[in-house]
Design an enzyme around this catalytic site. Structure first.
Site, PDB file in Angstrom:
ATOM      1  CD  GLU A 152      40.720  34.466  40.979  1.00 19.68           C
ATOM      2  OE1 GLU A 152      40.429  33.395  40.395  1.00 19.68           O
ATOM      3  OE2 GLU A 152      41.830  34.132  41.881  1.00 19.68           O
TER       4      GLU A 152
ATOM      5  CD  GLU B  37      44.058  39.588  44.406  1.00 20.75           C
ATOM      6  OE1 GLU B  37      43.486  38.646  45.344  1.00 20.75           O
ATOM      7  OE2 GLU B  37      43.084  39.732  43.589  1.00 20.75           O
TER       8      GLU B  37
HETATM    9  C1  IPT Z   1      41.554  36.358  45.354  1.00 19.29           C
HETATM   10  C2  IPT Z   1      40.668  37.578  44.724  1.00 19.29           C
HETATM   11  O1  IPT Z   1      41.234  37.953  43.565  1.00 19.29           O
HETATM   12  C3  IPT Z   1      40.426  38.610  45.546  1.00 19.29           C
HETATM   13  O2  IPT Z   1      39.130  39.276  44.998  1.00 19.29           O
HETATM   14  C4  IPT Z   1      40.083  37.886  47.001  1.00 19.29           C
HETATM   15  O3  IPT Z   1      38.998  37.341  47.088  1.00 19.29           O
HETATM   16  C5  IPT Z   1      41.273  37.526  47.497  1.00 19.29           C
HETATM   17  O4  IPT Z   1      41.459  36.269  46.585  1.00 19.29           O
HETATM   18  C6  IPT Z   1      40.948  36.932  48.912  1.00 19.29           C
HETATM   19  O5  IPT Z   1      40.805  37.788  49.711  1.00 19.29           O
HETATM   20  S1  IPT Z   1      40.797  34.926  44.745  1.00 19.29           S
HETATM   21  C7  IPT Z   1      41.336  33.680  45.686  1.00 19.29           C
HETATM   22  C8  IPT Z   1      40.217  32.807  45.473  1.00 19.29           C
HETATM   23  C9  IPT Z   1      42.573  33.399  45.364  1.00 19.29           C
END
Ligand code: IPT
Length: 982
Positions: free
Chosen positions: A442, A512
């Protein structure tokens, strides 16, 4: 200390004068290059209590009272005034990069070190395992070095600053906020401190400066060594030897000759190579993680050993070919999870045993991959991944989330990007488990990323690299910074459309997906059904492993810290304690319970979603049931079935259960075979389910013999519909038409609401439900009529924007009452949480027995891992204590259940068809109005829900909602059930 050969402390401390905490160009000073030589003998551990002061700013004078602080450990969890703070994207301070706030907690750690006398003449190195976010090192008041990069070790050559046999004072100053904080804006708690071990070690002046191992699937082994001497020029005649599991390795003469003849190469070179070809090599993969012991020795001319480096290495290849990521030539599925270094008592300081327990748990629940979100994890994690068999996407400590766009192209941060990525690779390059490098998380996409990618591609051509943010032009973007399309939280439809578009250029592996916040991970099985069926889709990494709840005392709101072992059990904090999330330490800027989004509780107790994952990863599956028998399939990539054992079970609706040992066929990966049905299925008994309970046949490093691996199931016969005839009798209802029953303290009424899950809240559904008034529906009986014992109650429930009509027909049946219900929802209520019945029982019915899916919690879109059978669970254990109380404890596909007291009295409910039910101590309102579990007051009886329809869970707290097929439609719903006394 009074050695005249070393200069005294300078009047002005240059490390402070330089103000390195607001100089992004300064990534280090006096720090040794990162390397993969590994720990040596001759180590002096410096962990333990250090003198400690917390300053208000890095340039504030040191001179206050000393307390003590534990190293390793975060001071934010050790009784200081500076407490943990949780933010996701938002920086915790307003200053723009590269600035940090003037109020900047700075920990000064100090201790004396007695440098061993027998280190005379040796090179003496200080290693600080991790310090966040800027580390300044002084020895006896003299500057020794600076380091940034909070999750990697920093080493400093102290040879000129200490005297063997004498005592030195080592001061480690740790500045919490800096230019580097803007690169470490990960979604986790902010802490300050030294979070990994500190030690001193000594080597010969002539030493191995780095060792790079390339061990290929073919058995070819290449070990490139960098040799240095603190004196500068290398002594004549040094050479290398090595051995691999006892087999001697020799220095590659061809490499030496080529260097000698190469005019670009100076005498100083200090490079040598060991080369070997291993016949019949046992290759490494996550299923069979074969390791070899490699020892590298650096010799002086006279043959004596100057330095030794030991490794456990694995022979394997990894490559991207077209849209496939291949390990040893196989397109392996990536069943991954994102993992932070986390502990509920110590924050980021994790022990070897803890990390082993993490990975053992992951292996037992079918995971084969870890993304080290979002920084290089503790070094031991990689050793454990090598040993236990997990693929690792190793991620650099770069997340500039809040100021991502500005930083990605800011040349002042260029050093930091390359530094962080290269140091990660230099540390972890010899681990077979590391199959992919990640440039961070990110941080938008800019020239700084390409610079780091360029360094990696040159340094390590043996591994692909990935970076989610690089796909500016879509997943087929030919950007230089990602070999893998690794989006986050992409919808299944988008992934499928990409894979079927004909335009896919890279493997699609989500970095993710399936956000595990609260009661979540809906549609995981649908994702995997599509992944396994679609070329181009190869898996992903669930977000995330941990719920990062910090154990907190309720009385004073302080973190419990290291002494808290034993103050939690089974996912629940002991009375007087709770799992703190964002805001619980009085932070004004925070992101609440978004920190609690893992598949395990803060004490590593698995959430029910883990069982879902275990089943959809099953290595052995029942493909189908045909006339010739049960077709079994081996779904592994490299392994046969010999490590597994099985037992057949047949469950009939009438309660009959038969078991028989299973003889597993000898299947290669990808093969299927039919085996005969192990039972004569009784003609009677109703619905019939065949289950194969698959266990570990012989102890595995991650599971003792007998550990359940999966429980695939197939239905052999559907349910027989049994009409319950009415009998003569009377149904008692009160003036409002509410059933009066000796076992119920609250009569069955309509329920359209659930305590919003985190997905419901953050996805906006909960807000809509409240705006429709579903949380506060008011029942109005319109008519109550009786006709030969049968009572019909017509009721209306008024929401704010519509009226729901509900009819209950109560008929006396043998031993109880049949309840036939119909609810009509207006079109406006196009997505409600549930349509069903809720009632409350008398106290004392504390055991639930049921025939349906279980034994753990399941929901319509998360039920693939809950086999149908006869289950029995105490009511107290049905409820899942998600950190922020919410809908919990549901059981899917329930055909009938009993709630009983120890004397076997109680009630029995039979359902018209498999339904979602829940039995808890809480009303939905009880759960919805509490922020933590310590606020909940259990009711004496059971709150029972029987749902004609229950909305899927989805993952809308971050990512896609559930699929339309799991929504509850408006219109007419009908369901019926009978209630009897036992
Ligand atoms: C994404 C992040 O990479 C992760 O660190 C965590 O924040 C997750 O989402 C949510 O729990 S960033 C999100 C703004 C899509």
């Amino acid at each position: 200390m009074n050695d005249p050969s070393v200069p005294g402390p300078p009047a002005v401390d240059p490390l402070i004068a330089l103000r390195p905490w607001e100089a992004p160009e300064v990534t280090s000073w006096g720090r040794l290059p990162m390397n993969a030589v590994g720990r040596r003998s001759g180590v002096l551990p410096l962990d333990g209590d250090w003198r400690f002061q917390l300053l208000s700013a890095p340039d504030a004078p040191v001179g206050g009272a000393w307390t003590t602080a534990q190293v390793p450990g975060a001071w934010t969890l050790q009784g200081t005034s500076d407490l943990p703070q949780y933010t996701n994207v938002a920086m915790p301070f307003a200053e723009f990069p590269p600035h940090s706030p003037a109020a900047n907690p700075t920990g000064v750690y100090e201790r004396e070190v007695d440098v061993p006398a027998d280190w005379a003449g040796r090179r003496i190195v200080l290693q600080v395992g991790a310090a966040e976010s800027v580390l300044l090192v002084h020895v006896d008041g003299r500057p020794a070095g600076i380091s940034k990069d909070s999750h990697l070790a920093a080493e400093f050559d102290l040879t000129a600053l200490v005297r063997p046999g004498a005592r030195a004072t080592v001061r480690l100053t740790v500045v919490k906020w800096s230019d580097a904080s803007h690169l470490e804006d990960q979604d986790q708690w902010w802490h300050g401190g030294i979070t990994r071990s500190v030690l001193l070690y000594a080597t010969d002046p002539l030493h191995l400066a780095d060792v790079t191992v390339r061990a290929a699937y073919s058995g070819e082994l290449r070990v490139d060594c960098l040799v240095r001497d603190t004196g500068g020029a290398l002594p004549e005649g040094w050479y290398l030897t090595g051995d691999l599991d006892g087999q001697p390795l020799a220095q590659d003469a061809e490499f030496d000759r080529a260097n000698a003849e190469d005019e670009r190469v100076s005498d100083f070179l200090g490079e040598a190579r060991l080369l070997a070809g291993v016949a019949d090599v046992r290759t490494w993969n996550a299923e069979t993680p074969e390791l070899y012991g490699l020892t590298v020795r650096l010799h002086r001319r006279d043959g004596t050993v100057a330095d030794t480096s030991r490794h456990r290495i694995g022979f394997r290849d990894v490559e991207v070919v077209g849209r496939d990521l291949l390990v040893n030539g196989e397109r392996v599925f990536i069943r991954g999870v994102n993992r932070h270094d986390f502990h509920p008592l110590t924050g980021r300081t994790v022990s070897y045993e803890d990390m082993r327990a993490d990975l053992v748990l992951l292996k037992r629940f079918g995971f084969n991959a870890v993304r080290t979100a979002h920084y290089p994890n503790d070094p031991a994690l990689y050793d454990l991944a090598d040993e236990l068999g997990l693929y690792v996407v190793d991620e650099a400590d770069i997340e500039s989330h809040d100021h991502a766009h500005e930083i990605a192209d800011d040349p002042r941060y260029l050093n930091a990007f390359v530094d962080r990525v290269s140091r990660m690779a230099l540390r972890d390059k010899n681990h077979p488990s590391v199959i992919v490098w990640s440039l961070g998380n990110e941080s938008d996409y800019g020239a700084n990323h390409d610079a780091a990618a360029g360094w990696l591609r040159r340094h390590d051509p043996t591994r692909p690299l990935q970076y989610e943010g690089a796909a500016k032009l879509g997943w087929a973007d030919p950007d230089v910074a990602s070999d893998i399309a690794c989006p986050m939280y992409a919808s299944l439809e988008d992934c499928l459309a990409h894979a079927l578009s004909g335009k896919q250029t890279k493997p699609l592996i989500q970095c993710e997906y399936s956000h595990a916040m609260g009661n979540s991970n809906g549609t995981l099985a649908d994702h995997w059904a599509a992944i396994e069926a679609t070329p181009g889709l190869q898996g992903g990494f669930i977000w995330e492993f941990w719920d990062h709840g910090i154990l907190q005392r309720v009385s004073d709101g302080r973190p419990v810290g290291r002494g808290g072992a034993g103050l939690y059990d089974n996912g629940v904090a002991a009375p007087g304690h709770r799992w703190a999330y964002g805001g619980d330490f009085g932070e004004s800027i925070h992101d609440g319970a978004f920190i609690a989004d893992g598949v395990v509780f803060p004490d590593r107790t698995p959430k029910p979603a883990m069982y879902e994952h275990r089943e959809i990863s099953a290595p052995l599956r029942i493909e189908c049931f045909r006339h010739e028998g049960i077709v079994l399939g081996n779904h592994q990539h490299f392994r046969g079935l010999d490590w597994l054992a099985g037992e057949w079970r047949l469950d009939l609706a009438d309660g009959t259960t038969l078991t028989a040992p299973a003889v597993l066929p000898n299947l290669c990966p990808g093969e299927t075979a039919a085996v005969p049905l192990p039972f004569e299925v009784p003609r009677d008994g109703g619905e019939a389910w065949l289950t194969l309970r698959v266990t570990v046949a012989e102890d595995q490093p991650w599971a003792p013999r007998g550990t359940v691996v999966c429980v695939p199931q197939v239905r052999l016969r559907g349910p027989a519909v049994a009409e319950v005839p009415p009998v003569e009798g009377r149904i008692e209802v009160d003036g409002e038409g509410l059933l009066v029953h000796p076992l119920l303290t609250a009569a069955p009424t309509l329920s359209l609401w659930r305590a919003p899950t985190d997905n419901d809240e953050l996805g906006g559904m909960a807000r809509r439900w409240r705006s429709w008034g579903l949380d506060t529906l008011v029942r109005k009986a319109l008519s109550v009529s009786e006709d030969s014992g049968r009572v019909t109650v017509e009721a209306e429930y008024a929401g704010t924007t519509g009226v729901v009509r509900h009819r209950q027909v109560l008929t006396p049946v043998e031993g109880g009452v049949r309840v036939e219900e119909e609810a009509e929802l207006p079109e406006a209520f196009d997505d409600v949480a549930r349509v069903g019945t809720v009632f409350e029982t008398v106290a004392g019915l504390d055991l639930l027995d049921w025939f349906g899916q279980g034994p753990w919690e399941s929901y319509p879109d998360r039920s693939a891992g809950a086999p149908v059978g006869h289950h029995s669970v105490p009511v107290e254990e049905l409820f899942t204590p998600y950190l922020r109380p919410q809908e919990s404890g549901g059981r899917h596909g329930v055909r009938r259940f009993t709630l009983s007291a120890p004397d076997a009295t109680g009630l029995a409910v039979a359902l018209d068809e498999p339904r979602q039910i829940s039995v808890t101590r809480y009303h939905a309102e009880d759960l919805a109005s509490a922020g933590h579990h310590d606020e909940l007051v259990p009711r004496p009886g059971c709150v029972v829900h029987i749902d004609a329809a229950h909305r899927g869970l989805g993952t809308a707290s971050c990512g896609p909602d559930t699929s339309p097929s799991y929504l509850v439609a408006p219109g007419v719903h009908r369901w019926s059930w009978t209630l009897r006394a036992l």
